[in-house]
Write a protein that holds these residues in place. Structure first.
Motif: not given
Ligand code: HEM
Lengths: 532, 280
Positions: A58-71, B148-154, B184-185, B189-193
């Motif tokens: 949409x405006x950006x998108x994110x992959x998984x950010x969780x870095x490896x855990x130190x256990x 933005x939260x409203x749209x996330x809700x939608x 889901x994605x 993104x709307x929640x982040x914004x």
């Protein structure tokens, strides 16, 4: 006399605490059990949702950010505090408990509410410190746990993040080039030796940490940007610690006070909102003039105080104080907060004498300056001014000293006639209120001088700069964390039968769509560079 | 006043676009979707025009200020931000499936503002405490965050509806909704914004309160509820980023978050407190 109802109210709560230490222990166990249970609940597994791995931007998108855990850390307490489940749990618990304080009146407004409560509930509420819950021990403990959670996690994660930050790949890798889209690869004529300099120049302008390597398979380049983005969340988390620290500093070393200054007057101390002895400012603040401006419909438009600050015998600061434009001097800030009028020290008194030789005069009198009565019947003076005496409006205390006999004290009201209408017999019943008590005179209060005063909120908060720094860091951190990613770019020039094949590839810790766009652009640029 | 008349008509424009978006989903004709978009876009432009007009009219009355100072004006602005963000999403994703919910929410806000007997649409002068640019920044960021939260809700609602889908039935209506993972994605993104804007809203509000009253935080119910909302979404983000929560659980989380937003906005008026909109 009790100064504020709170004074008698909070010691009671403290007392309750001491009495109920047995209950306290029990309560603690229950709370602890509940806590453990909720933490267990928080350990949900991730839900599988049918088709993963989609790239929808949409405006950006994110992959998984969780870095490896130190256990490898086996310390139980340490592990407890570096779990993100604890974070989620604490955030939700803080959210839920915060609701309580918005429903139950807090602090000053709690008094009235508490009086209506039945004793059992009152005891329970005061035991749980619900009448000032945002400053209660348990709420502070929750915030403290959150801070501890943050600190422990930050320390725990640091080595892993640092490793990510430090390592960079060999440039001559072929794995990134597997499965690249056809757009990112093209052939040109020429000698591979001639591509080195232009490639270097092009990448230099856009990427950092450029590395290159020549092997028998071809010429390899690596460049990257956004390495610092690993620390975006550190900045966000640090900002929260700053804000908590700012709050603590403010509550320990700051104060909230107020002061009323009549026009033309000055003060050198202020009263704390919490009560107690006045606080010395160490300098003087004078109110030269106070103004109120109104809109046509009567809504106030502006409150303004012209103030002067005198320090060490010199005029140190002169300024206008308006709402939203406070003035700060030596770490103490003055806010325009209210205004009002107080009586001055002059009044116009009407004196009429009935009987044989009647007279009717109106004279202006000053506080405590005696004035002779017209018929040589002694003198009078004013001893007190009240803006609202016995809720019957403005009044002065008039003292009559006859040549012989006892002096008489009379309260003279300005609204004499309307008071008589409301309470017909009042003046006859109480001689001290009767303007005709000293015969044959009748006194009236024609006018009372009044002065404006300005009401200032006076605060000192040494933590506030931490708060603003924290807020700034949080926003910057957000942008780095969410909108920046660490992108590594690989460029390869391979000799082929016809000439050279140039390919680009890359990888990114998040935002795969952004990476794709970047690589599209880069391959276009390379095409422009080599195909013309 | 002209602006309030125009705005009360816009309310119905959004209802018409809601109707077309709904019709598009039920019948599945793309022409209907195109009509819906044009109607919404038209409404949006006139809406912006009416807000500017109201601004100008306030200056003509001699009490000029940006039209963001009472409940009526905030509702009008809220509807406008929802539509703006929605149109951006539609443009970026070329998908109209949350159009119905977005226009319905905007319609609701507009109708409440224009037709509730308890809400005054008069332009009122600003009392001294409200004359601050920080307040302006506070209102603008907060309401974009709310939108933005409203749209996330939608989107979350769409997710839950889409989950009812059954591959055998081939329900036309549900087919038009994007895949679950996309919803889901987008929700995320709307929640982040929204989260970022809400944080900005809380911060600018704190700066304003600090300059007006001398303390950046007083635990007044409105402040506290905005913090509660922020905490809920912070928990949501951690759950997603660190624990990998997806799908249904996240959708429910985001719906709960939006209920907090709504309570911050309206519910707080029924609690004791001093926030400005509570009085108008
Ligand atoms: C409200 C206060 C916050 C607290 C108490 C908090 C606490 C934590 C903790 C303890 C962790 C580490 C979990 C672990 O390593 O297992 C964590 C991780 C994380 N938090 Fe927060 N956080 C807060 C706010 C935020 C905010 C506002 C953001 C959004 C920008 C954020 C984003 C993250 C991210 C992305 C991670 C994962 C970092 C990593 O991979 O190491 N946190 N948080």
């Amino acid at each position: 006399m009790i100064k504020s109802p709170l004074d008698c109210f909070f010691p009671q709560i403290k007392l309750q605490f001491q009495k109920n230490s047995a209950i306290k222990k029990q309560n603690f166990e229950v709370l602890w059990g509940l806590t453990l249970y909720l933490i267990q609940v928080a350990f949900f597994r991730c839900e599988e949702s049918g088709d993963t791995g989609c790239k929808w931007d949409l405006f950006f998108s994110l992959g998984d950010m969780a870095a490896s855990k130190t256990t490898n850390n086996s310390n139980l307490i340490w592990n407890f505090f570096c779990s993100v489940n604890l974070t989620i749990f604490l955030l939700i618990i803080l959210a839920i408990t915060s609701i309580v304080g918005t429903v139950i009146p807090q602090q000053d407004s709690a008094v009235e509410f508490a009086q209506r409560l039945n004793p059992g509930f009152f005891r329970l509420f005061s035991f749980l410190q619900l009448f000032d819950m945002y400053h209660s021990i348990w709420f502070r403990i929750l915030i403290g746990l959150l801070a501890l959670n943050l600190i422990v996690c930050s320390i725990d994660r640091f080595p892993a993040i640092w490793k990510l930050f430090k390592t960079s790949p060999r440039p001559d890798r072929s794995k990134p080039f597997e499965n690249i889209p056809p757009d990112w690869s093209f052939s040109v004529k020429g000698n591979i030796k001639d591509t080195s300099t232009p490639l270097h120049e092009l990448l230099d302008g856009q990427f950092k940490k450029i590395k290159s390597k020549e092997t028998d398979k071809g010429l390899y380049f690596y460049g990257e940007k956004g390495r610092y983005s690993y620390f975006g969340f550190y900045l966000v988390h640090l900002s929260i610690l700053f804000i908590i620290l700012g709050g603590i500093l403010g509550s320990f070393f700051g104060f909230e006070a107020y002061v009323n200054i009549p026009e033309g007057d000055y003060v050198n101390s202020v009263r704390l909102r919490a009560g107690g002895a006045p606080v010395k400012l160490g300098f003087e603040i004078r109110c030269e003039k106070f103004f109120v401006e109104f809109y046509k419909d009567g809504t106030p438009k502006e409150y303004r105080s012209d103030i002067t600050i005198l320090a060490d015998g010199k005029e140190a600061l002169k300024g206008n104080l308006t709402v939203n434009n406070p003035i700060t001097f030596r770490g103490i800030t003055f806010y325009q907060s209210s205004y009002g009028t107080i009586p001055g020290n002059k009044a116009r008194i009407g004196i009429s004498r009935q009987g044989p030789n009647p007279s009717d005069v109106s004279i202006t009198m000053e506080l405590r300056k005696p004035v002779p009565l017209p018929g040589n019947d002694g003198n009078i003076h004013l001893a007190d001014f009240r803006p609202d005496f016995m809720r019957l409006g403005p009044a002065v205390l008039l003292v009559v000293r006859p040549p012989e006999g006892e002096e008489k004290k009379l309260w003279i009201f300005r609204d004499h006639d309307s008071i008589r209408e409301r309470f017909p017999e009042i003046f006859e019943k109480f001689p001290g209120l009767n303007p005709a008590a000293f015969e044959p005179y009748f006194f009236s209060l024609d006018q009372m001088e009044s002065k404006n005063y300005t009401g200032l909120q006076v605060n000192k908060d040494p933590g506030v700069s931490f708060i603003w720094i924290g807020c700034f860091m949080m926003i910057v951190g957000f942008f780095i964390a969410f909108f920046q990613s660490h992108r590594g770019i690989f460029v390869r020039a391979q000799p082929t039968k016809k000439g050279i094949r140039i390919s680009v590839a890359g990888r990114s810790n998040k935002n795969p769509v952004g990476l794709e766009r970047e690589l599209d652009k880069l391959s276009q640029k390379l095409r422009n560079l080599f195909m013309t | 006043m002209v602006n309030t008349v125009i705005l009360s008509y816009i309310t119905f424009v959004y209802f018409v676009s809601f109707f077309f978006y709904l019709l598009m989903m039920v019948i599945g004709k793309s022409t209907l979707g195109r009509i819906a978009t044009y109607v919404t876009l038209g409404g949006f432009v006139v809406h912006a025009f009416a807000i500017i007009l109201r601004w100008i009219e306030s200056y003509d009355l001699g009490i000029g200020h940006a039209p963001l100072s009472n409940l009526y004006e905030s509702l009008i602005f809220f509807a406008w931000t929802i539509i703006l963000l929605y149109l951006l999403i539609e443009w970026r994703t070329k998908n109209k499936s949350i159009g119905a919910i977005a226009t319905l929410l905007a319609f609701g806000a507009m109708a409440y503002g224009s037709y509730s007997p308890t809400i005054s649409s008069r332009i009122q002068p600003l009392v001294p405490a409200l004359q601050s640019n920080w307040l302006l920044a506070h209102v603008i960021t907060s309401f974009f965050g709310y939108a933005a939260f409203a749209l996330a809700f939608g989107l979350s609602l769409m997710y839950l509806i889409k989950r009812l889908d059954n591959p055998e039935k081939q329900n036309m209506f549900l087919n038009l909704i994007p895949r679950l993972s996309i919803l889901d994605d987008l929700t995320y993104q709307m929640v982040v914004i929204g989260f970022l804007l809400l944080a900005l809203g809380i911060i600018t509000g704190a700066v304003w309160a600090h300059s007006a009253w001398g303390s950046y935080w007083t635990w007044d119910p409105k402040e506290t509820w905005s913090l509660i909302t922020w905490l809920v979404y912070a928990a949501l983000l951690h759950a997603r980023m660190m624990r990998g929560w997806r799908g249904k659980r996240l959708a429910i989380f985001s719906i709960a978050g939006f209920l907090c937003v709504m309570f911050t906005y309206f519910g707080v008026n029924y609690l004791p407190g001093l926030h400005s909109y509570a009085q108008s």
